[in-house]
Design a protein around this motif. Structure first.
Motif, mmCIF file in Angstrom:
data_model
loop_
_atom_site.group_PDB
_atom_site.id
_atom_site.type_symbol
_atom_site.label_atom_id
_atom_site.label_comp_id
_atom_site.label_asym_id
_atom_site.label_seq_id
_atom_site.Cartn_x
_atom_site.Cartn_y
_atom_site.Cartn_z
ATOM 1 N N ALA A 39 18.404 82.565 -6.115
ATOM 2 C CA ALA A 39 18.032 81.159 -5.890
ATOM 3 C C ALA A 39 16.701 80.817 -6.533
ATOM 4 N N ARG A 40 15.896 81.853 -6.843
ATOM 5 C CA ARG A 40 14.556 81.600 -7.399
ATOM 6 C C ARG A 40 14.596 81.351 -8.902
ATOM 7 N N GLN A 41 15.808 81.472 -9.489
ATOM 8 C CA GLN A 41 15.972 81.087 -10.894
ATOM 9 C C GLN A 41 16.247 79.585 -10.961
ATOM 10 N N PRO A 42 16.102 78.949 -12.115
ATOM 11 C CA PRO A 42 16.294 77.495 -12.189
ATOM 12 C C PRO A 42 17.667 77.012 -11.749
ATOM 13 N N ASN A 43 18.696 77.835 -12.021
ATOM 14 C CA ASN A 43 20.070 77.472 -11.598
ATOM 15 C C ASN A 43 20.439 76.060 -12.033
ATOM 16 N N ARG A 44 20.027 75.694 -13.216
ATOM 17 C CA ARG A 44 20.307 74.349 -13.718
ATOM 18 C C ARG A 44 21.772 74.206 -14.117
ATOM 19 N N ASP B 171 6.356 88.302 7.426
ATOM 20 C CA ASP B 171 7.837 88.143 7.424
ATOM 21 C C ASP B 171 8.282 87.270 6.241
ATOM 22 N N TYR B 172 7.692 87.588 5.075
ATOM 23 C CA TYR B 172 7.872 86.734 3.883
ATOM 24 C C TYR B 172 9.339 86.442 3.597
ATOM 25 N N GLU B 173 10.142 87.486 3.454
ATOM 26 C CA GLU B 173 11.550 87.253 3.070
ATOM 27 C C GLU B 173 12.294 86.475 4.174
ATOM 28 N N ASP C 110 -1.589 75.197 -5.883
ATOM 29 C CA ASP C 110 -1.481 76.308 -6.847
ATOM 30 C C ASP C 110 -0.058 76.860 -6.762
ATOM 31 N N GLY C 111 0.341 77.535 -7.820
ATOM 32 C CA GLY C 111 1.684 78.141 -7.814
ATOM 33 C C GLY C 111 2.764 77.109 -8.122
ATOM 34 N N SER C 112 3.987 77.413 -7.698
ATOM 35 C CA SER C 112 5.122 76.528 -8.038
ATOM 36 C C SER C 112 6.301 76.863 -7.129
ATOM 37 N N ARG D 50 8.008 83.355 -9.641
ATOM 38 C CA ARG D 50 6.598 83.787 -9.544
ATOM 39 C C ARG D 50 6.228 84.136 -8.106
ATOM 40 N N ASN D 51 7.127 83.783 -7.145
ATOM 41 C CA ASN D 51 6.916 84.180 -5.732
ATOM 42 C C ASN D 51 5.573 83.738 -5.182
ATOM 43 N N TYR D 52 5.100 82.558 -5.542
ATOM 44 C CA TYR D 52 3.819 82.094 -4.997
ATOM 45 C C TYR D 52 3.680 80.581 -5.034
#
Ligand SMILES: CSCCC(=O)/C(O)=C/O
Ligand SMILES: [Fe+2]
Length: 198
Positions: A14-19, A81-83, A105-107, A145-147
C-alpha cells in the motif's frame, strides 16, 4: 500535493503509489467537490516546535476555528506499535469531525472514497494542509519513506476516534456527508468554498 485514482485491487504494498494506469491526475476542483479542502503554507511558516511563525497560519486557524493542535510523528523509531498503528490508520474509517493535517516533514498518502466508491490517493508533502470533511470515508499510509511529521488541528481538545465500517455507514456524520457530497447531492456543499493557494 498530487492526487490520482488508485488501481483496484490495491497492489501488495500500500506504500507504493498504486496509481491506476491510463488516467490523469485528479484535480483540486474534483477534490473540492468531495468536500476536501487544500491549502499550501511554506514549511518555514510552521517550525517543528509548533510555533506558528507566520500570521497566515493564525488567520487560517481563526477562520476555521481550529483552536487546538498537536504534532504526530509517524516513523518506526518514534511511534510505538508502528505497524499496528499504520494498520489502524489504513483501515477505512470516518471521523465525526473534520480531519485536518498539515505536513511539516516527510510524506504520505491520504486515500478518500469518491462518489463512484473508487479510492482517490492524495500524495502530501511538507507545506500541504489537507482538510477532510467529517464523515468522509478515508485512510492514511506513509509512503515507502516510512516517515511523516504532521500537525493535527482540531476545533476541540485533540482526539483521534476512527469509526470503521460497517458501523460508519449509518453514522450521522457519514449520512450528513452523503447528503452534502454524495452522488444524489444537488450541489457540492452549500457553504463550502474551495481553499486553494498556490
Ligand atoms: C499523519 S496523520 C495520521 C493518521 C490519522 O490521523 C488519520 O486519521 C488517518 O485517517
Ligand atoms: Fe482519519
Amino acid at each position: 500535493m498530487r492526487a490520482w485514482k488508485t488501481q483496484t485491487p490495491l497492489g501488495a504494498d500500500a506504500r507504493q503509489p498504486n496509481r491506476r494506469s491510463g488516467e490523469g491526475d485528479v484535480s483540486l476542483t474534483e477534490l473540492n467537490a468531495l468536500g476536501v479542502l487544500y491549502q499550501y503554507f511554506p514549511p518555514s511558516d510552521y517550525d517543528r516546535h509548533g510555533t506558528e511563525a507566520h500570521a497566515q497560519w493564525t488567520h487560517f486557524r481563526q477562520t476555521y476555528g481550529f483552536k487546538y493542535a498537536d504534532m504526530l510523528e509517524v516513523s518506526p523509531g518514534k511511534l510505538g506499535d508502528y505497524e499496528a498503528k499504520l494498520r489502524m490508520f489504513f483501515e477505512e474509517h470516518i471521523h465525526a469531525d473534520p480531519e485536518v493535517r498539515y505536513v511539516v516533514d516527510g510524506s504520505g498518502y491520504f486515500d478518500v472514497r469518491d462518489t463512484d466508491d473508487d479510492w482517490i490517493r492524495i500524495a502530501v508533502e511538507p507545506g500541504d494542509l489537507l482538510v477532510l470533511p467529517a464523515g468522509i470515508f478515508h485512510r492514511f499510509t506513509v509512503d515507502s519513506r516510512n516517515y511523516i511529521l504532521a500537525v493535527r488541528l482540531f476545533a476541540d481538545e485533540p482526539q483521534w476516534v476512527p469509526i470503521n465500517r460497517p458501523a460508519a455507514d449509518q453514522h450521522p456524520a457519514h449520512l450528513e456527508y452523503m447528503r452534502q457530497y454524495g452522488r444524489e447531492a444537488s450541489d457540492p456543499g452549500p457553504d463550502q468554498k474551495a481553499v486553494c493557494v498556490g
